[in-house]
Design a protein around this motif. Structure first.
Motif, PDB file in Angstrom:
ATOM      1  N   PRO A  68      41.865  42.147  31.254  1.00  0.00           N
ATOM      2  CA  PRO A  68      43.287  42.496  31.248  1.00  0.00           C
ATOM      3  C   PRO A  68      43.884  42.327  29.854  1.00  0.00           C
ATOM      4  N   ASN A  69      44.916  43.099  29.560  1.00  0.00           N
ATOM      5  CA  ASN A  69      45.603  42.963  28.287  1.00  0.00           C
ATOM      6  C   ASN A  69      46.994  42.367  28.507  1.00  0.00           C
ATOM      7  N   PRO A  70      47.754  42.134  27.458  1.00  0.00           N
ATOM      8  CA  PRO A  70      49.060  41.480  27.625  1.00  0.00           C
ATOM      9  C   PRO A  70      50.033  42.203  28.546  1.00  0.00           C
ATOM     10  N   ALA A  71      49.874  43.505  28.706  1.00  0.00           N
ATOM     11  CA  ALA A  71      50.756  44.223  29.628  1.00  0.00           C
ATOM     12  C   ALA A  71      50.499  43.793  31.067  1.00  0.00           C
ATOM     13  N   HIS A  72      49.241  43.691  31.446  1.00  0.00           N
ATOM     14  CA  HIS A  72      48.912  43.215  32.796  1.00  0.00           C
ATOM     15  C   HIS A  72      49.432  41.794  33.005  1.00  0.00           C
ATOM     16  N   ALA A  73      49.209  40.948  32.028  1.00  0.00           N
ATOM     17  CA  ALA A  73      49.633  39.553  32.139  1.00  0.00           C
ATOM     18  C   ALA A  73      51.147  39.442  32.262  1.00  0.00           C
ATOM     19  N   ALA A  74      51.873  40.273  31.521  1.00  0.00           N
ATOM     20  CA  ALA A  74      53.329  40.232  31.573  1.00  0.00           C
ATOM     21  C   ALA A  74      53.842  40.581  32.962  1.00  0.00           C
ATOM     22  N   LEU A  75      53.256  41.583  33.592  1.00  0.00           N
ATOM     23  CA  LEU A  75      53.694  41.962  34.933  1.00  0.00           C
ATOM     24  C   LEU A  75      53.392  40.860  35.948  1.00  0.00           C
ATOM     25  N   ALA A  76      52.296  40.155  35.758  1.00  0.00           N
ATOM     26  CA  ALA A  76      51.991  39.026  36.646  1.00  0.00           C
ATOM     27  C   ALA A  76      53.036  37.926  36.478  1.00  0.00           C
ATOM     28  N   ARG A  77      53.474  37.680  35.241  1.00  0.00           N
ATOM     29  CA  ARG A  77      54.534  36.684  35.002  1.00  0.00           C
ATOM     30  C   ARG A  77      55.837  37.128  35.658  1.00  0.00           C
ATOM     31  N   LEU A  78      56.138  38.408  35.560  1.00  0.00           N
ATOM     32  CA  LEU A  78      57.367  38.909  36.152  1.00  0.00           C
ATOM     33  C   LEU A  78      57.337  38.787  37.669  1.00  0.00           C
ATOM     34  N   GLU A  79      56.207  39.097  38.272  1.00  0.00           N
ATOM     35  CA  GLU A  79      56.080  38.951  39.716  1.00  0.00           C
ATOM     36  C   GLU A  79      56.364  37.517  40.145  1.00  0.00           C
ATOM     37  N   ALA A  80      55.759  36.560  39.453  1.00  0.00           N
ATOM     38  CA  ALA A  80      55.935  35.147  39.806  1.00  0.00           C
ATOM     39  C   ALA A  80      57.383  34.712  39.620  1.00  0.00           C
ATOM     40  N   ALA A  81      58.018  35.138  38.526  1.00  0.00           N
ATOM     41  CA  ALA A  81      59.396  34.737  38.248  1.00  0.00           C
ATOM     42  C   ALA A  81      60.362  35.344  39.263  1.00  0.00           C
ATOM     43  N   LEU A  82      60.155  36.596  39.619  1.00  0.00           N
ATOM     44  CA  LEU A  82      61.020  37.228  40.615  1.00  0.00           C
ATOM     45  C   LEU A  82      60.907  36.534  41.961  1.00  0.00           C
ATOM     46  N   GLU A  83      59.697  36.216  42.364  1.00  0.00           N
ATOM     47  CA  GLU A  83      59.513  35.542  43.645  1.00  0.00           C
ATOM     48  C   GLU A  83      60.177  34.168  43.640  1.00  0.00           C
ATOM     49  N   GLU A  84      60.049  33.454  42.542  1.00  0.00           N
ATOM     50  CA  GLU A  84      60.659  32.124  42.453  1.00  0.00           C
ATOM     51  C   GLU A  84      62.176  32.210  42.536  1.00  0.00           C
ATOM     52  N   ALA A  85      62.736  33.312  42.029  1.00  0.00           N
ATOM     53  CA  ALA A  85      64.191  33.489  42.035  1.00  0.00           C
ATOM     54  C   ALA A  85      64.704  34.150  43.308  1.00  0.00           C
ATOM     55  N   GLY A  86      63.783  34.510  44.209  1.00  0.00           N
ATOM     56  CA  GLY A  86      64.193  35.142  45.450  1.00  0.00           C
ATOM     57  C   GLY A  86      64.144  36.652  45.428  1.00  0.00           C
ATOM     58  N   GLY A  87      63.598  37.229  44.359  1.00  0.00           N
ATOM     59  CA  GLY A  87      63.447  38.671  44.265  1.00  0.00           C
ATOM     60  C   GLY A  87      62.031  39.083  44.612  1.00  0.00           C
ATOM     61  N   ARG A  88      61.676  40.297  44.184  1.00  0.00           N
ATOM     62  CA  ARG A  88      60.328  40.780  44.502  1.00  0.00           C
ATOM     63  C   ARG A  88      59.920  41.883  43.542  1.00  0.00           C
ATOM     64  N   LEU A  89      58.631  41.939  43.292  1.00  0.00           N
ATOM     65  CA  LEU A  89      58.050  43.024  42.512  1.00  0.00           C
ATOM     66  C   LEU A  89      57.085  43.797  43.399  1.00  0.00           C
ATOM     67  N   HIS A  90      57.395  45.079  43.622  1.00  0.00           N
ATOM     68  CA  HIS A  90      56.461  45.969  44.300  1.00  0.00           C
ATOM     69  C   HIS A  90      55.641  46.647  43.207  1.00  0.00           C
ATOM     70  N   LEU A  91      54.362  46.307  43.100  1.00  0.00           N
ATOM     71  CA  LEU A  91      53.491  46.856  42.061  1.00  0.00           C
ATOM     72  C   LEU A  91      52.543  47.877  42.686  1.00  0.00           C
ATOM     73  N   VAL A  92      52.753  49.131  42.323  1.00  0.00           N
ATOM     74  CA  VAL A  92      51.927  50.225  42.817  1.00  0.00           C
ATOM     75  C   VAL A  92      51.192  50.819  41.625  1.00  0.00           C
ATOM     76  N   THR A  93      49.894  50.972  41.727  1.00  0.00           N
ATOM     77  CA  THR A  93      49.124  51.501  40.607  1.00  0.00           C
ATOM     78  C   THR A  93      48.345  52.749  41.003  1.00  0.00           C
ATOM     79  N   GLN A  94      48.305  53.682  40.077  1.00  0.00           N
ATOM     80  CA  GLN A  94      47.433  54.842  40.218  1.00  0.00           C
ATOM     81  C   GLN A  94      46.019  54.506  39.759  1.00  0.00           C
ATOM     82  N   ASN A  95      45.849  53.345  39.143  1.00  0.00           N
ATOM     83  CA  ASN A  95      44.566  52.968  38.556  1.00  0.00           C
ATOM     84  C   ASN A  95      43.610  52.447  39.619  1.00  0.00           C
ATOM     85  N   ILE A  96      42.338  52.709  39.408  1.00  0.00           N
ATOM     86  CA  ILE A  96      41.321  52.218  40.343  1.00  0.00           C
ATOM     87  C   ILE A  96      40.645  50.953  39.815  1.00  0.00           C
ATOM     88  N   ASP A  97      41.151  50.416  38.701  1.00  0.00           N
ATOM     89  CA  ASP A  97      40.603  49.159  38.175  1.00  0.00           C
ATOM     90  C   ASP A  97      41.292  47.970  38.844  1.00  0.00           C
TER      91      ASP A  97
END
Length: 241
Positions: A68-97
């Protein structure tokens, strides 16, 4: 933002390009070097499964060597922060990786399937696989050989989880597309769906996509740089909210 938002993020090949995984439709992309009609259709697999397996076996080994590169890692951080704050990240990928998962994202919808899985044409069993596939391989569920294919969506096939994706999109406070060409449907139509629903839209890409005019805002540059900057803006808004 006074309340933690729900974000819908759609990612394409551009987010994984800096991890060494080729894009498809850019100049020099995979489909400029290979004929997709001979490699990525049910008909191609039926006509020459050995040839199709060789192509996907090479891509699978390339994926296993990638990280993974920093872009993947950043989205994982955002997911965790949103959940902690009561929000949510719906992550949909066209990628098969699986680089989102390896970076720490916990809920990822793979609308085009997953390269590290195989599906039996005889019984539809889906299994994890990190080894080369061949026509000699037997299905562990039904025992029949010759039917194990990559668990990826080929041209002419319907993407996966379509109802789930649309439901998630219509729940969002912000639609973000990252590293997408804007030319592959139905994914390219999601920005239009978001706009019709009154959802703000934002593009993050190396350069404007084919449907860039439909986005309310944009950040352009390498994903490994632009995505972390965007995520830091979102995290700052969460802290301020």
């Amino acid at each position: 933002m006074t309340d933690a938002p729900t974000l819908f993020v759609l990612t394409g090949a551009g987010i994984s390009a800096e991890s060494g995984l080729g894009t498809f439709r850019d100049k020099g992309g995979i489909w400029s070097k290979f004929d997709p009609m001979k490699l990525a259709t049910p008909e191609a697999f039926a006509a020459d499964p050995t040839h199709v397996h060789a192509f996907y076996n090479a891509r699978r080994q390339n994926l296993l060597a990638a990280a993974p590169n920093p872009a993947h890692a950043a989205l994982a951080r955002l997911e965790a922060a949103l959940e902690e704050a009561g929000g949510r990240l719906h992550l949909v990928t066209q990628n098969i990786d699986d680089l989102h998962e390896r970076a720490g994202s916990r809920r990822v919808i793979h609308m085009h399937g997953e390269l590290l899985k195989a599906r039996c044409l005889h019984c539809e069993e889906v299994v994890e696989t990190r080894v080369d596939l061949s026509t000699a391989q037997a299905c562990g569920a039904c025992g029949r050989a010759g039917g194990m294919r990559p668990h990826v969506v080929w041209f002419g096939e319907i993407p996966l989880f379509m109802d789930e994706i649309e439901t998630a999109l219509l729940e969002a406070d912000l639609f973000v597309a990252i590293g997408t060409s804007g030319s592959v449907y139905p994914a390219a139509g999601y920005v239009g769906l978001a706009r019709r629903a009154g959802i703000p839209t934002h593009e993050i890409n190396l350069e404007p996509s084919d449907n860039a005019h439909l986005f309310d805002g944009a950040d352009y540059g390498p994903a490994s740089e632009a995505v972390p900057v965007f995520v830091e803006r979102m995290l700052a808004e969460l802290r301020e909210g």
